[in-house]
Motif scaffolding. Structure first.
Motif, PDB file in Angstrom:
ATOM      1  N   ALA A 159      61.062  -0.444  46.009  1.00 47.41           N
ATOM      2  CA  ALA A 159      59.610  -0.635  45.933  1.00 47.41           C
ATOM      3  C   ALA A 159      59.249  -2.111  46.037  1.00 47.41           C
ATOM      4  O   ALA A 159      58.289  -2.482  46.730  1.00 47.41           O
ATOM      5  CB  ALA A 159      59.073  -0.039  44.634  1.00 47.41           C
ATOM      6  N   ASP A 160      60.011  -2.961  45.365  1.00 49.21           N
ATOM      7  CA  ASP A 160      59.744  -4.403  45.432  1.00 49.21           C
ATOM      8  C   ASP A 160      59.881  -4.923  46.861  1.00 49.21           C
ATOM      9  O   ASP A 160      59.085  -5.756  47.320  1.00 49.21           O
ATOM     10  CB  ASP A 160      60.707  -5.165  44.515  1.00 49.21           C
ATOM     11  CG  ASP A 160      60.391  -4.968  43.041  1.00 49.21           C
ATOM     12  OD1 ASP A 160      59.271  -4.508  42.721  1.00 49.21           O
ATOM     13  OD2 ASP A 160      61.270  -5.272  42.209  1.00 49.21           O
ATOM     14  N   ARG A 161      60.903  -4.424  47.552  1.00 50.46           N
ATOM     15  CA  ARG A 161      61.158  -4.899  48.929  1.00 50.46           C
ATOM     16  C   ARG A 161      60.000  -4.552  49.854  1.00 50.46           C
ATOM     17  O   ARG A 161      59.692  -5.310  50.785  1.00 50.46           O
ATOM     18  CB  ARG A 161      62.458  -4.270  49.440  1.00 50.46           C
ATOM     19  CG  ARG A 161      62.919  -4.768  50.807  1.00 50.46           C
ATOM     20  CD  ARG A 161      63.321  -6.235  50.757  1.00 50.46           C
ATOM     21  NE  ARG A 161      64.399  -6.474  49.805  1.00 50.46           N
ATOM     22  CZ  ARG A 161      65.683  -6.416  50.118  1.00 50.46           C
ATOM     23  NH1 ARG A 161      66.061  -6.117  51.351  1.00 50.46           N
ATOM     24  NH2 ARG A 161      66.603  -6.673  49.205  1.00 50.46           N
ATOM     25  N   PHE A 162      59.338  -3.412  49.594  1.00 46.42           N
ATOM     26  CA  PHE A 162      58.247  -2.978  50.463  1.00 46.42           C
ATOM     27  C   PHE A 162      56.867  -3.132  49.809  1.00 46.42           C
ATOM     28  O   PHE A 162      55.899  -2.498  50.214  1.00 46.42           O
ATOM     29  CB  PHE A 162      58.471  -1.522  50.886  1.00 46.42           C
ATOM     30  CG  PHE A 162      59.628  -1.361  51.833  1.00 46.42           C
ATOM     31  CD1 PHE A 162      59.473  -1.558  53.199  1.00 46.42           C
ATOM     32  CD2 PHE A 162      60.895  -1.043  51.347  1.00 46.42           C
ATOM     33  CE1 PHE A 162      60.552  -1.433  54.063  1.00 46.42           C
ATOM     34  CE2 PHE A 162      61.972  -0.903  52.206  1.00 46.42           C
ATOM     35  CZ  PHE A 162      61.810  -1.115  53.571  1.00 46.42           C
ATOM     36  N   VAL A 181      53.801  -1.167  44.195  1.00 46.88           N
ATOM     37  CA  VAL A 181      53.678  -1.432  42.767  1.00 46.88           C
ATOM     38  C   VAL A 181      53.270  -0.148  42.050  1.00 46.88           C
ATOM     39  O   VAL A 181      52.352   0.551  42.480  1.00 46.88           O
ATOM     40  CB  VAL A 181      52.624  -2.527  42.487  1.00 46.88           C
ATOM     41  CG1 VAL A 181      52.474  -2.748  40.987  1.00 46.88           C
ATOM     42  CG2 VAL A 181      53.007  -3.824  43.181  1.00 46.88           C
ATOM     43  N   VAL A 182      53.974   0.178  40.970  1.00 42.56           N
ATOM     44  CA  VAL A 182      53.575   1.299  40.114  1.00 42.56           C
ATOM     45  C   VAL A 182      52.531   0.764  39.134  1.00 42.56           C
ATOM     46  O   VAL A 182      52.831  -0.106  38.311  1.00 42.56           O
ATOM     47  CB  VAL A 182      54.780   1.898  39.366  1.00 42.56           C
ATOM     48  CG1 VAL A 182      54.308   2.917  38.323  1.00 42.56           C
ATOM     49  CG2 VAL A 182      55.737   2.560  40.346  1.00 42.56           C
ATOM     50  N   LYS A 183      51.319   1.296  39.229  1.00 44.73           N
ATOM     51  CA  LYS A 183      50.210   0.802  38.412  1.00 44.73           C
ATOM     52  C   LYS A 183      50.156   1.481  37.046  1.00 44.73           C
ATOM     53  O   LYS A 183      49.874   0.851  36.041  1.00 44.73           O
ATOM     54  CB  LYS A 183      48.875   1.016  39.141  1.00 44.73           C
ATOM     55  CG  LYS A 183      48.812   0.412  40.527  1.00 44.73           C
ATOM     56  CD  LYS A 183      48.853  -1.106  40.486  1.00 44.73           C
ATOM     57  CE  LYS A 183      47.578  -1.699  39.955  1.00 44.73           C
ATOM     58  NZ  LYS A 183      47.583  -3.182  40.041  1.00 44.73           N
ATOM     59  N   ARG A 233      49.940  -0.036  47.431  1.00 47.69           N
ATOM     60  CA  ARG A 233      50.532  -0.886  48.467  1.00 47.69           C
ATOM     61  C   ARG A 233      49.431  -1.286  49.424  1.00 47.69           C
ATOM     62  O   ARG A 233      48.686  -0.436  49.926  1.00 47.69           O
ATOM     63  CB  ARG A 233      51.639  -0.150  49.221  1.00 47.69           C
ATOM     64  CG  ARG A 233      52.309  -0.992  50.307  1.00 47.69           C
ATOM     65  CD  ARG A 233      53.510  -0.260  50.891  1.00 47.69           C
ATOM     66  NE  ARG A 233      54.217  -1.068  51.865  1.00 47.69           N
ATOM     67  CZ  ARG A 233      53.980  -1.029  53.179  1.00 47.69           C
ATOM     68  NH1 ARG A 233      53.054  -0.201  53.667  1.00 47.69           N
ATOM     69  NH2 ARG A 233      54.669  -1.784  54.004  1.00 47.69           N
ATOM     70  N   ASP A 234      49.310  -2.590  49.667  1.00 46.61           N
ATOM     71  CA  ASP A 234      48.247  -3.115  50.545  1.00 46.61           C
ATOM     72  C   ASP A 234      46.871  -2.618  50.098  1.00 46.61           C
ATOM     73  O   ASP A 234      46.038  -2.228  50.918  1.00 46.61           O
ATOM     74  CB  ASP A 234      48.511  -2.718  52.008  1.00 46.61           C
ATOM     75  CG  ASP A 234      49.774  -3.348  52.558  1.00 46.61           C
ATOM     76  OD1 ASP A 234      50.164  -4.417  52.049  1.00 46.61           O
ATOM     77  OD2 ASP A 234      50.369  -2.763  53.478  1.00 46.61           O
TER      78      ASP A 234
END
Length: 208
Positions: free
Chosen positions: A69-72, A75-77, A97-98
């Motif tokens: 997840a970090d690489r792409f 983020v888990v909110k 994401r974005d």
């Protein structure tokens, strides 16, 4: 429906039932606890995330998901325990994401293991806590409070048995609802959260 924030109190386990673990969640602005029966692998993963100084030699599955997840830039909110059916808790992982938000279904144990790694808050709905929450004591005294504060959190991989999706143990289907409530109170008084969770789940089935 209003959301209630939860924190992780710890993990309790049965000395006699291999693979039986209960994840204990605390109501932030209240006294109720929400025990959830989980498997050994998930219990280990959550415990390792709670103990910051413990670094497994190779990444666990949830660590791998975090790295991915970090690489792409995902983020888990937050995590929401949104449903309880026949004693089974259902959860959603809210990701971003974005600036686009996505909701992903997940097992509660996996969702919480990821929430810890992303330092994301955990919530449930008030009606679920009303239905499944457990009071340790209606009027806790000082000794009870000390016992709660000193609950052990399993932290080392050696503390866990083999992974068991459906831990074997005592069944409660033969008891009446009244008898189940009596057994629930006894289990809570003894701080046997794993047993209390199973009794609570059986009550939920009978009252649904």
């Amino acid at each position: 429906m209003s959301l209630v924030k939860l924190t992780i109190k710890g993990i309790s386990y049965s000395q006699t039932q291999n693979g039986a673990y209960a994840l204990i969640l605390n109501e932030v602005d209240g006294e109720r606890k929400l025990p959830i029966v989980i498997g050994a692998f998930e219990a280990q993963s959550i415990a390792i995330a709670l103990e910051k100084e413990i670094k497994p030699p190779r990444p666990l599955t949830h660590d791998l998901f975090k790295s991915f997840a970090d690489r792409f830039d995902i983020v888990v909110k937050q995590v929401i325990i949104h449903k309880l059916v026949d004693g089974v808790f259902y959860s959603s992982i809210i990701c971003e994401r974005d600036k686009i938000e996505e909701i992903i279904d997940a097992r509660t144990s996996d969702a919480i293991a990821l929430a810890l790694r992303f330092q994301a808050p955990i919530f449930t709905y008030k009606n679920i806590l009303d239905k499944a929450g457990i009071y340790l004591n209606s009027n806790p005294n000082e000794d009870d409070i000390d016992a709660i504060e000193n609950d052990d959190i399993l932290s080392t991989p050696q503390a866990f048995g083999q992974e068991d999706e459906a831990p074997k143990g005592e069944t409660f289907s033969q008891f009446t609802v009244k008898e189940l409530y009596e057994k629930l109170e006894e289990a809570v008084q003894n701080e046997d959260y794993e047993k209390a969770a199973r009794i609570r789940d059986e009550i939920s089935k009978k009252e649904s």
